[in-house]
Design a protein around this motif. Structure first.
Motif, PDB file in Angstrom:
ATOM      1  N   HIS A   1      -2.187  -9.070  -6.297  1.00 30.14           N
ATOM      2  CA  HIS A   1      -2.892  -9.628  -7.352  1.00 30.14           C
ATOM      3  C   HIS A   1      -3.424 -11.133  -6.963  1.00 30.14           C
ATOM      4  O   HIS A   1      -2.754 -11.794  -6.151  1.00 30.14           O
ATOM      5  N   MET A   2      -4.724 -11.439  -7.304  1.00 28.73           N
ATOM      6  CA  MET A   2      -5.559 -12.692  -6.931  1.00 28.73           C
ATOM      7  C   MET A   2      -4.947 -13.886  -7.594  1.00 28.73           C
ATOM      8  O   MET A   2      -4.919 -15.042  -7.633  1.00 28.73           O
ATOM      9  N   ASP A   3      -4.644 -13.534  -8.998  1.00 32.58           N
ATOM     10  CA  ASP A   3      -4.097 -14.687 -10.050  1.00 32.58           C
ATOM     11  C   ASP A   3      -2.767 -15.173  -9.486  1.00 32.58           C
ATOM     12  O   ASP A   3      -1.812 -14.333  -9.725  1.00 32.58           O
ATOM     13  N   ALA A   4      -2.484 -16.379  -9.502  1.00 28.48           N
ATOM     14  CA  ALA A   4      -1.225 -16.819  -9.255  1.00 28.48           C
ATOM     15  C   ALA A   4       0.053 -16.558 -10.162  1.00 28.48           C
ATOM     16  O   ALA A   4       0.962 -16.118 -10.139  1.00 28.48           O
ATOM     17  N   SER A   5      -0.384 -16.612 -11.369  1.00 26.56           N
ATOM     18  CA  SER A   5       0.488 -16.618 -12.426  1.00 26.56           C
ATOM     19  C   SER A   5       0.695 -14.981 -12.655  1.00 26.56           C
ATOM     20  O   SER A   5       2.105 -14.600 -12.666  1.00 26.56           O
ATOM     21  N   ALA A   6      -0.319 -14.178 -12.653  1.00 28.33           N
ATOM     22  CA  ALA A   6      -0.020 -12.869 -12.722  1.00 28.33           C
ATOM     23  C   ALA A   6       0.745 -12.371 -11.438  1.00 28.33           C
ATOM     24  O   ALA A   6       1.692 -11.391 -11.636  1.00 28.33           O
ATOM     25  N   HIS A   7       0.284 -12.763 -10.235  1.00 32.09           N
ATOM     26  CA  HIS A   7       1.069 -12.357  -9.054  1.00 32.09           C
ATOM     27  C   HIS A   7       2.914 -12.786  -9.286  1.00 32.09           C
ATOM     28  O   HIS A   7       3.644 -11.873  -9.075  1.00 32.09           O
ATOM     29  N   ARG A   8       2.950 -13.822  -9.718  1.00 30.42           N
ATOM     30  CA  ARG A   8       4.306 -14.417  -9.942  1.00 30.42           C
ATOM     31  C   ARG A   8       4.984 -13.611 -11.094  1.00 30.42           C
ATOM     32  O   ARG A   8       6.355 -13.046 -10.861  1.00 30.42           O
ATOM     33  N   LYS A   9       4.285 -13.287 -12.091  1.00 29.44           N
ATOM     34  CA  LYS A   9       4.871 -12.260 -13.090  1.00 29.44           C
ATOM     35  C   LYS A   9       5.195 -10.908 -12.582  1.00 29.44           C
ATOM     36  O   LYS A   9       6.417 -10.566 -12.729  1.00 29.44           O
ATOM     37  N   TRP A  10       4.336 -10.325 -11.767  1.00 27.55           N
ATOM     38  CA  TRP A  10       4.663  -8.743 -11.336  1.00 27.55           C
ATOM     39  C   TRP A  10       5.538  -8.948  -9.968  1.00 27.55           C
ATOM     40  O   TRP A  10       6.163  -7.800  -9.870  1.00 27.55           O
TER      41      TRP A  10
END
Length: 112
Positions: free
Chosen positions: A25-34
């Motif tokens: 994922h390119m979005d840092a917060s989405a990447h962190r979430k998943w």
């Protein structure tokens, strides 16, 4: 994994011909979430690999509802275009267990 201290990546550069890389994922917060971790280090290390003119293959595991939204796909393609321009030695592919039009379009965009 690209999630390593940059000094570790730098230390193996002279001894490595090909890097295999997953971008989730390119979005840092989405990447962190998943995934549980931020993606800044991962992206920075991929740029480092490219800047040293090393060959790399990026795999993008596409997961409906997680990273198949247009904004993420466009950000992934834009990042790959920037990194690829550095060395021209990269290749990306999108993979998924599901077949749909969105995934076909993404794969086509990455091949340009």
């Amino acid at each position: 994994s690209g999630y390593a201290q940059s000094s570790v990546v730098e230390s193996i550069l002279p001894h490595t011909d090909l890097f295999l890389y997953d971008l989730k994922h390119m979005d840092a917060s989405a990447h962190r979430k998943w995934t549980g971790v931020d993606n800044a280090l991962i992206l920075r290390n991929l740029q480092l690999i490219s800047d040293h003119n090393k060959e790399y293959h990026i795999r993008i595991p596409l997961i409906d509802g997680v990273n198949t939204a247009d904004d993420n796909i466009n950000a992934t393609i834009a990042f790959f275009d920037i990194v690829k321009t550095s060395s021209g030695r990269g290749r990306a592919s999108a993979v998924s267990q599901h077949r749909n039009e969105k995934i076909r379009e993404t794969r086509k965009s990455l091949r340009r």
